[in-house]
Design a protein around this motif. Structure first.
Motif, mmCIF file in Angstrom:
data_model
loop_
_atom_site.group_PDB
_atom_site.id
_atom_site.type_symbol
_atom_site.label_atom_id
_atom_site.label_comp_id
_atom_site.label_asym_id
_atom_site.label_seq_id
_atom_site.Cartn_x
_atom_site.Cartn_y
_atom_site.Cartn_z
ATOM 1 N N GLU A 396 0.828 -1.207 0.000
ATOM 2 C CA GLU A 396 0.000 0.000 0.000
ATOM 3 C C GLU A 396 0.863 1.258 0.000
ATOM 4 O O GLU A 396 1.867 1.341 0.717
ATOM 5 C CB GLU A 396 -0.914 -0.013 1.233
ATOM 6 C CG GLU A 396 -1.892 1.145 1.300
ATOM 7 C CD GLU A 396 -2.775 1.059 2.547
ATOM 8 O OE1 GLU A 396 -3.824 1.718 2.569
ATOM 9 O OE2 GLU A 396 -2.406 0.324 3.487
ATOM 10 N N HIS A 397 0.460 2.240 -0.809
ATOM 11 C CA HIS A 397 1.139 3.536 -0.861
ATOM 12 C C HIS A 397 0.098 4.633 -1.000
ATOM 13 O O HIS A 397 -0.975 4.426 -1.584
ATOM 14 C CB HIS A 397 2.104 3.614 -2.054
ATOM 15 C CG HIS A 397 3.216 2.627 -2.008
ATOM 16 N ND1 HIS A 397 4.355 2.817 -1.273
ATOM 17 C CD2 HIS A 397 3.352 1.410 -2.608
ATOM 18 C CE1 HIS A 397 5.162 1.782 -1.424
ATOM 19 N NE2 HIS A 397 4.574 0.910 -2.224
ATOM 20 N N THR A 398 0.439 5.820 -0.490
ATOM 21 C CA THR A 398 -0.415 6.971 -0.769
ATOM 22 C C THR A 398 -0.200 7.382 -2.228
ATOM 23 O O THR A 398 0.817 7.042 -2.855
ATOM 24 C CB THR A 398 -0.090 8.156 0.147
ATOM 25 O OG1 THR A 398 1.231 8.642 -0.171
ATOM 26 C CG2 THR A 398 -0.154 7.744 1.608
ATOM 27 N N ILE A 399 -1.168 8.144 -2.759
ATOM 28 C CA ILE A 399 -1.032 8.616 -4.130
ATOM 29 C C ILE A 399 0.211 9.499 -4.262
ATOM 30 O O ILE A 399 0.933 9.439 -5.259
ATOM 31 C CB ILE A 399 -2.294 9.388 -4.552
ATOM 32 C CG1 ILE A 399 -3.505 8.439 -4.570
ATOM 33 C CG2 ILE A 399 -2.119 10.034 -5.915
ATOM 34 C CD1 ILE A 399 -3.399 7.323 -5.570
ATOM 35 N N GLY A 400 0.489 10.315 -3.234
ATOM 36 C CA GLY A 400 1.684 11.145 -3.270
ATOM 37 C C GLY A 400 2.953 10.311 -3.305
ATOM 38 O O GLY A 400 3.884 10.612 -4.058
ATOM 39 N N GLN A 401 3.003 9.254 -2.492
ATOM 40 C CA GLN A 401 4.168 8.370 -2.508
ATOM 41 C C GLN A 401 4.311 7.674 -3.856
ATOM 42 O O GLN A 401 5.420 7.514 -4.377
ATOM 43 C CB GLN A 401 4.041 7.328 -1.399
ATOM 44 C CG GLN A 401 4.180 7.880 0.012
ATOM 45 C CD GLN A 401 3.838 6.837 1.067
ATOM 46 O OE1 GLN A 401 3.183 5.828 0.780
ATOM 47 N NE2 GLN A 401 4.282 7.090 2.297
ATOM 48 N N PHE A 402 3.186 7.278 -4.418
ATOM 49 C CA PHE A 402 3.223 6.592 -5.699
ATOM 50 C C PHE A 402 3.775 7.511 -6.781
ATOM 51 O O PHE A 402 4.594 7.094 -7.619
ATOM 52 C CB PHE A 402 1.816 6.115 -6.055
ATOM 53 C CG PHE A 402 1.739 5.342 -7.331
ATOM 54 C CD1 PHE A 402 2.319 4.098 -7.429
ATOM 55 C CD2 PHE A 402 1.086 5.858 -8.440
ATOM 56 C CE1 PHE A 402 2.252 3.370 -8.606
ATOM 57 C CE2 PHE A 402 1.013 5.142 -9.615
ATOM 58 C CZ PHE A 402 1.592 3.897 -9.699
ATOM 59 N N ALA A 403 3.355 8.769 -6.769
ATOM 60 C CA ALA A 403 3.887 9.726 -7.742
ATOM 61 C C ALA A 403 5.395 9.886 -7.579
ATOM 62 O O ALA A 403 6.150 9.938 -8.566
ATOM 63 C CB ALA A 403 3.181 11.067 -7.576
ATOM 64 N N ALA A 404 5.851 9.989 -6.333
ATOM 65 C CA ALA A 404 7.287 10.142 -6.087
ATOM 66 C C ALA A 404 8.062 8.902 -6.533
ATOM 67 O O ALA A 404 9.175 9.008 -7.066
ATOM 68 C CB ALA A 404 7.524 10.412 -4.605
#
Length: 487
Positions: A396-404
């Motif tokens: 699981e990742h936040t959308i912000g983490q996924f973008a990074a």
């Protein structure tokens, strides 16, 4: 009772044996006729020789050694010719017997578990190159129908099952599917592509049905919400009716959207969901929930063998560049914010220069690579489990983490990540509980998210370069009613 395919193979085997028998009879008749001809020829030549000898004796010029030499020369030539013909027939008969033995040995080896690569078809004018597929006999080879077979997930499922040696019928109306996803199989004897809409009945003899037909991203399923509902209800009824008639097992590609904006985290299969029945996403969410209800009803009432897969966020090659999902949307946003004259290769190196995410970036998602999903679907189909099963990656990742993460995977990227207003009914958390999948079908994801992202970025790089060579403009960002997808 033998299946039509077993009858066909049996008929071919009997025809081969019959041909051998005819060849033996022909050989016997040929030898018999040849011997008779030889006797007749020898008799005629003896009479001719006697006349020649008598004539020569009368003239005083007889020469018995010369006549005897001519006789032997004629006889040897005739015998040599006959022996050569017989040798050719014997060689052809031996070759036919060898082919029959090889075919019987191949069937025996497959029954013992050995894998054999099936020969590829050839034509007189050209030979199309296909990937090598596993050889299966009539007992182990299945005839499989895949609705949505030209789509993102469907085409990868076609690849896996074709390579495993099964016969595949791919059904698609090309709303979101594309022929180029499966064009490498067109012409293969085990593959058939059919242009058809599952809203209308379809009749065929199959052993298994993978029902994947349905648009899966908000811009696509909200484009025609009534059609989306009909695809997931009438289409499911048609596939269940077909499964009932031919006694096939049917697998429904359901979705994690049946959980809506969940109040339980992570989401187990026992959770009933939190869905807005009149929201903009309801045509898809509720359509899949009704499809699951239909599956269970047919199982209980008509004893149809069912499988239900609740698919979580999936990505990989063959995704639409403009389908509104996270990976494709990020690339499109980068293309929109950079001048078109910049080389596409360099654009990928600054992929997320203006990377937009919706909401505050704290919403979570769990992304799985498409090959893991395909493996899970096949394992579920071949199991004996009829309750819903989550198929997803619990990483699981936040959308912000996924973008990074994606930005870091693109060399040299210094992209800025900015936030925009969130979507209506957008789930705040999404993570599968996959304990049931591990226990019931022995499935767990094998591909790390970063490894899958690298492959997907390479795919998009090639797609963008191909579009550039074809003179196509860069795709526009996908929006529909102010909504964009993070699936």
């Amino acid at each position: 009772m033998l299946s039509p395919r077993r009858v066909r193979n049996y008929s071919l085997s009997m025809a081969t044996r019959g041909a051998c028998g005819v060849l033996l009879v022909f050989l016997f008749i040929f030898v018999l006729i040849s011997n008779t001809s030889n006797k007749s020829i020898s008799s005629d030549r003896v009479e001719q020789r006697e006349r020649m000898v008598n004539g020569l004796e009368e003239e005083g010029q007889g020469d018995e050694p010369i006549i005897e030499a001519n006789k032997n020369a004629i006889s040897d030539d005739t015998v040599s010719s006959l022996l050569e013909r017989i040798k050719l027939l014997e060689d052809e008969l031996s070759s036919m017997r060898t082919r029959m033995d090889d075919a019987e040995n191949r069937e025996g080896n497959v029954e013992n578990g050995d894998e054999i690569v099936a020969p590829l078809p050839t034509t007189f004018f050209f030979r199309k190159s296909f990937p090598s597929v596993r050889y299966r006999n009539e007992e182990t080879r299945k005839r499989i129908l895949i609705t949505g077979g030209a789509g993102f997930v469907g085409s990868h499922l076609v690849d896996k099952l074709m390579l495993d040696g099964h016969e595949i019928i791919a059904l698609d109306n090309y709303f979101t599917g594309r022929k180029k996803n499966i064009e490498h199989w067109i012409g293969h004897p085990n593959f058939e592509m059919v242009h058809h809409d599952v809203v209308n009945p379809y009749f065929v003899e199959v052993d298994q049905i993978y029902h994947l037909a349905s648009p899966a991203s908000p811009p696509h399923y909200m484009y025609n919400p009534v059609k989306t509902i009909k695809t997931n209800t009438l289409g499911t009824i048609n596939m269940l009716g077909l499964a009932k008639r031919v006694k096939a097992t049917v697998l429904l590609a359901s979705t994690s959207e049946v959980y809506g904006d969940p109040e339980v985290h992570p989401q187990p299969e026992t959770y009933w969901g939190h869905v807005n029945t009149i929201g903009p996403r309801a045509c898809y969410d509720e359509g899949k929930r009704v499809a699951e209800s239909l599956m269970v009803a047919y199982n209980k009432q008509e004893n149809v063998q069912i499988r239900i897969a609740r698919i979580f966020n999936t990505f990989g090659p063959r995704m639409h560049m403009n389908d509104g999902r996270v990976v494709s949307n990020f690339i499109i946003q980068a293309l929109q914010d950079k001048p078109i004259t910049v080389s596409y290769y360099n654009v990928l190196f600054v992929l997320f220069y203006f990377l937009q995410i919706y909401g505050n970036g704290t919403q979570t998602r769990s992304f799985q690579y498409v090959t893991d999903l395909v493996d899970g679907l096949i394992k579920l189909m071949n199991s004996n489990y009829s309750l819903p099963v989550n198929i997803g990656n619990p990483e699981e990742h936040t959308i912000g983490q996924f973008a990074a993460i994606i930005r870091d995977l693109v060399p040299g990227s210094q992209s800025e990540i900015i936030n925009q207003e969130s979507q209506q009914d957008d789930p705040q958390q999404r993570r599968p509980d996959i304990r049931r999948a591990a226990e019931q079908i022995q499935w767990r994801p094998q591909v790390l998210m970063k490894d899958g992202l690298l492959k997907t970025i390479e795919y998009f790089r090639a797609e963008i370069d191909r579009n550039k060579r074809g003179g196509k403009p860069p795709p526009e960002p996908v929006r529909h009613g102010g909504l964009e997808s993070r699936r």
